[in-house]
Design a protein around this motif. Structure first.
Motif, PDB file in Angstrom:
ATOM      1  N   THR A 194       0.912  -1.150  -0.084  1.00 50.98           N
ATOM      2  CA  THR A 194      -0.138  -0.019  -0.126  1.00 50.98           C
ATOM      3  C   THR A 194       1.110   1.309   0.133  1.00 50.98           C
ATOM      4  N   THR A 195       0.681   1.886  -0.869  1.00 56.44           N
ATOM      5  CA  THR A 195       1.661   3.344  -0.974  1.00 56.44           C
ATOM      6  C   THR A 195       0.882   4.673  -0.709  1.00 56.44           C
ATOM      7  N   ILE A 196       1.209   5.488  -0.147  1.00 55.18           N
ATOM      8  CA  ILE A 196       0.983   6.976   0.054  1.00 55.18           C
ATOM      9  C   ILE A 196       2.090   7.843  -0.824  1.00 55.18           C
ATOM     10  N   VAL A 197       1.528   8.422  -1.699  1.00 58.00           N
ATOM     11  CA  VAL A 197       2.537   9.404  -2.240  1.00 58.00           C
ATOM     12  C   VAL A 197       2.050  10.857  -2.031  1.00 58.00           C
ATOM     13  N   ILE A 198       3.165  11.646  -1.850  1.00 57.40           N
ATOM     14  CA  ILE A 198       2.813  13.180  -2.019  1.00 57.40           C
ATOM     15  C   ILE A 198       3.599  13.771  -3.227  1.00 57.40           C
ATOM     16  N   ASP A 199       2.843  14.470  -3.891  1.00 58.01           N
ATOM     17  CA  ASP A 199       3.427  14.872  -5.320  1.00 58.01           C
ATOM     18  C   ASP A 199       2.465  15.932  -5.517  1.00 58.01           C
ATOM     19  N   LEU A 200       3.087  17.020  -5.947  1.00 56.00           N
ATOM     20  CA  LEU A 200       2.189  18.302  -6.317  1.00 56.00           C
ATOM     21  C   LEU A 200       1.728  18.080  -7.880  1.00 56.00           C
ATOM     22  N   ASN A 201       2.375  17.225  -8.572  1.00 57.37           N
ATOM     23  CA  ASN A 201       1.855  16.830  -9.803  1.00 57.37           C
ATOM     24  C   ASN A 201       0.829  15.640  -9.777  1.00 57.37           C
ATOM     25  N   PRO A 202      -0.451  15.981  -9.980  1.00 57.64           N
ATOM     26  CA  PRO A 202      -1.337  14.929 -10.026  1.00 57.64           C
ATOM     27  C   PRO A 202      -1.119  13.811 -11.457  1.00 57.64           C
ATOM     28  N   LEU A 203      -0.513  14.256 -12.227  1.00 61.51           N
ATOM     29  CA  LEU A 203      -0.431  13.652 -13.568  1.00 61.51           C
ATOM     30  C   LEU A 203       0.844  12.739 -13.307  1.00 61.51           C
ATOM     31  N   SER A 204       1.676  12.799 -12.588  1.00 54.87           N
ATOM     32  CA  SER A 204       3.137  12.042 -12.512  1.00 54.87           C
ATOM     33  C   SER A 204       2.584  10.564 -12.284  1.00 54.87           C
ATOM     34  N   ARG A 205       3.673   9.675 -12.715  1.00 58.76           N
ATOM     35  CA  ARG A 205       3.392   8.367 -12.693  1.00 58.76           C
ATOM     36  C   ARG A 205       3.312   7.843 -11.101  1.00 58.76           C
ATOM     37  N   SER A 206       4.132   8.468 -10.302  1.00 64.74           N
ATOM     38  CA  SER A 206       4.079   8.330  -9.018  1.00 64.74           C
ATOM     39  C   SER A 206       2.488   8.486  -8.390  1.00 64.74           C
ATOM     40  N   ALA A 207       2.170   9.719  -8.653  1.00 58.38           N
ATOM     41  CA  ALA A 207       0.489  10.166  -8.188  1.00 58.38           C
ATOM     42  C   ALA A 207      -0.412   9.291  -8.720  1.00 58.38           C
ATOM     43  N   GLN A 208      -0.147   8.671  -9.869  1.00 55.16           N
ATOM     44  CA  GLN A 208      -1.311   7.858 -10.724  1.00 55.16           C
ATOM     45  C   GLN A 208      -1.061   6.424 -10.062  1.00 55.16           C
ATOM     46  N   SER A 209      -0.075   6.094  -9.689  1.00 53.58           N
ATOM     47  CA  SER A 209       0.085   4.656  -9.350  1.00 53.58           C
ATOM     48  C   SER A 209      -0.109   4.413  -7.714  1.00 53.58           C
ATOM     49  N   ALA A 210      -0.348   5.441  -6.885  1.00 52.87           N
ATOM     50  CA  ALA A 210      -0.310   5.259  -5.668  1.00 52.87           C
ATOM     51  C   ALA A 210      -1.619   4.721  -4.930  1.00 52.87           C
ATOM     52  N   THR A 211      -1.801   4.036  -3.962  1.00 50.42           N
ATOM     53  CA  THR A 211      -2.925   3.817  -3.300  1.00 50.42           C
ATOM     54  C   THR A 211      -3.779   5.040  -2.806  1.00 50.42           C
ATOM     55  N   VAL A 212      -2.753   5.940  -2.247  1.00 48.37           N
ATOM     56  CA  VAL A 212      -3.323   7.125  -1.749  1.00 48.37           C
ATOM     57  C   VAL A 212      -2.359   8.369  -2.278  1.00 48.37           C
ATOM     58  N   THR A 213      -3.011   9.457  -2.987  1.00 51.16           N
ATOM     59  CA  THR A 213      -1.946  10.313  -3.646  1.00 51.16           C
ATOM     60  C   THR A 213      -2.519  11.580  -2.991  1.00 51.16           C
ATOM     61  N   ILE A 214      -1.447  12.295  -2.253  1.00 54.65           N
ATOM     62  CA  ILE A 214      -1.975  13.603  -1.514  1.00 54.65           C
ATOM     63  C   ILE A 214      -1.102  14.669  -2.463  1.00 54.65           C
TER      64      ILE A 214
END
Ligand code: ATP
Length: 242
Positions: free
Chosen positions: A174-194
């Motif tokens: 389960t991954t929680i990513v913090i990323d200002l870019n909602p389009l990044s691959r990290s943002a798109q692949s996370a369980t929860v994206t902040i």
């Protein structure tokens, strides 16, 4: 240079100063300075505030951390330079381990970052002696700790590179990513994206962890829907104050 508090970009300029200091201290990689610029551009579009969707995601993140058996917070150079005390506080509040995990890894930089976190109150920081690998990544990027990221069920990866965020998901985490870019691959692949600036997001999560420990309820959360709302609001200019 002393930035006057009246400057309209005061907060943004203070963060830049912290990164430059971190770079000079061997904490931040050159590429980290550039990555921050990408984040700043998106923060502008959010109006440089924590948007309501980021609040919801921070709350969902708090719930995941509290429900985890072995939660780990992955720390890179930018996070260590921008909010060292805040990540240490979150780790304590959520009973999570801290692990330094770098895209541009050198043993020296790992040691410097560990020392920096210790100076800000950390008791133990993993990452200096990686004994495990994240499958699907090349050697240096794959290195991690067996007792930390490798065996974690929930990993908070602020400002993560897309490949690694994806590889962690492929491990079933389960991954929680913090990323200002909602389009990044990290943002798109996370369980929860902040989708928030990391220095705003980390204390938010800590606050929600504290309140939930005292019995505050958690709410339903749909990450895909939340991201869609954010992207729509950016496209229509709904957040922007300019
Ligand atoms: P990906 O590989 O996930 O598609 P990327 O190639 O943009 O994204 P990096 O170059 O590693 O990934 O950039 C780091 C990410 O972190 C960027 O998406 C940027 O928006 C974000 N970022 C940078 N600084 C901050 C910050 N202070 N707070 C939150 N997010 C940030």
């Amino acid at each position: 240079m002393k930035v006057p508090e009246s400057h309209p970009r005061y907060n943004s300029l203070k963060l830049r100063e912290k990164l430059i200091e971190g770079y000079k201290a061997g904490i931040v990689a050159e590429a980290g300075l550039i990555a921050h610029g990408r984040g700043e551009a998106f923060d502008y579009l959010l109006g440089e505030v924590t948007v309501p969707e980021a609040e919801l995601a921070a709350k969902a993140a708090a719930k995941l951390l509290l429900g985890a058996e072995n939660p780990v917070i992955s720390v890179n150079g930018n996070v260590a330079a921008l909010c060292p005390a805040e990540v240490v506080t979150l780790a304590k509040e959520a009973s999570a381990k801290l692990e330094v995990n770098l895209f541009h890894r050198t043993d020296e930089r790992v040691e410097t970052i560990i020392g920096h976190l210790m100076n800000h109150g950390a008791q133990e920081v993993l990452g200096a002696n990686p004994d495990a690998r994240i499958p699907g990544l090349d050697h240096a990027r794959a290195l991690c700790s067996g007792g930390g990221i490798h065996s974690a069920d929930v990993v908070l990866v602020p400002l993560e590179d897309g490949d690694r965020a994806h590889a962690l998901r492929n491990m079933g985490k389960t991954t929680i990513v913090i990323d200002l870019n909602p389009l990044s691959r990290s943002a798109q692949s996370a369980t929860v994206t902040i989708v928030d600036e990391v220095t705003r997001a980390i204390p938010k999560i800590t606050g929600y962890v504290g309140r939930m420990k005292e019995g505050a309820p958690a709410h339903e959360f749909n990450n895909a829907k939340n991201l869609e709302t954010i992207i729509d609001n950016i496209r229509t200019g709904a957040y922007s104050s300019v």
